[in-house]
Scaffold this motif. Sequence first.
Motif, PDB file in Angstrom:
ATOM      1  N   SER A 168       6.890 -15.649   0.122  1.00 34.01           N
ATOM      2  CA  SER A 168       5.406 -15.242   0.128  1.00 34.01           C
ATOM      3  C   SER A 168       4.452 -16.290  -0.279  1.00 34.01           C
ATOM      4  O   SER A 168       3.411 -16.576   0.266  1.00 34.01           O
ATOM      5  CB  SER A 168       5.213 -14.041  -0.730  1.00 34.01           C
ATOM      6  OG  SER A 168       6.018 -13.087  -0.065  1.00 34.01           O
ATOM      7  N   LEU A 171       4.479 -19.243   2.199  1.00 35.79           N
ATOM      8  CA  LEU A 171       3.796 -18.732   3.353  1.00 35.79           C
ATOM      9  C   LEU A 171       2.305 -18.866   3.082  1.00 35.79           C
ATOM     10  O   LEU A 171       1.337 -19.311   3.788  1.00 35.79           O
ATOM     11  CB  LEU A 171       4.230 -17.616   3.966  1.00 35.79           C
ATOM     12  CG  LEU A 171       5.638 -17.388   4.429  1.00 35.79           C
ATOM     13  CD1 LEU A 171       5.784 -15.993   4.980  1.00 35.79           C
ATOM     14  CD2 LEU A 171       5.497 -18.204   5.730  1.00 35.79           C
ATOM     15  N   SER A 195      -0.141 -12.868   3.046  1.00 38.93           N
ATOM     16  CA  SER A 195       0.887 -13.663   2.109  1.00 38.93           C
ATOM     17  C   SER A 195       0.493 -13.660   0.603  1.00 38.93           C
ATOM     18  O   SER A 195       1.353 -13.705  -0.163  1.00 38.93           O
ATOM     19  CB  SER A 195       1.237 -14.999   2.979  1.00 38.93           C
ATOM     20  OG  SER A 195       1.603 -14.849   4.107  1.00 38.93           O
TER      21      SER A 195
END
Length: 223
Positions: A168, A171, A195
């Motif tokens: 995460s 991203l 994200s």
Amino acid sequence: MAAAAAQLHGSAAATAAYRRTRAYSVPSSCRWPQSLLAGSPKLSISTSGVCMKSFAFAAKLSTKCANENARVEELDLQSDQMKELQVEEHVIPRKRSAKIHDFCLGIPFGGLLFSMGLLGYIFSRSTISLVLGIAPGLATLLLGTLSLKFWRSGRSSFLLILAQAAISAFLAWKYSHAYFLTNRLLPWGFYASLSTAMGCFYAYVLLAGGNPPPKKLAAIPPQ
């Protein structure tokens, strides 16, 4: 005449002697019996009353013992129930954990990334959809599923949550960079915000102590 008179005198003398003997004889009521037990009054001792009293006492004693045993068993049952309630209420000093599991949001997040990346690749044949959509979405989906499996078995999902948090964060950085370059809210701004939010969520789960244990495992006191 003389003979008759002598005979009469002898009969009179015998009669007088018999009377004297009868006068000095011991009456039958005052005679000592030949057998010591023959004339003694019969003493009959009946044990029926004693037996009935003993039986009644034994019955009362057994009834009292049965009542005491039943009372003790009832107290033991109540104490066991109280212990069970105390175990349920104060099971263990539970370790700290998050309020929500990582896979509750991680699986939908991974599914969304994978599906949107697949659609982007199908329509645009873009490699960005493979790198920033399909690959991270599939990895997040797989890690979330493994975390769910580990949670059901009572094992720790710390490394799996840490891996999802790393994806995460990666991203969020890539989507934010793409948003700053293109200034396009869709899709880069949306993905960057999503994200970032998921990265914060994973960080919360890790700092809170991980996933909460299942109820059936939380009810077992520590050995």
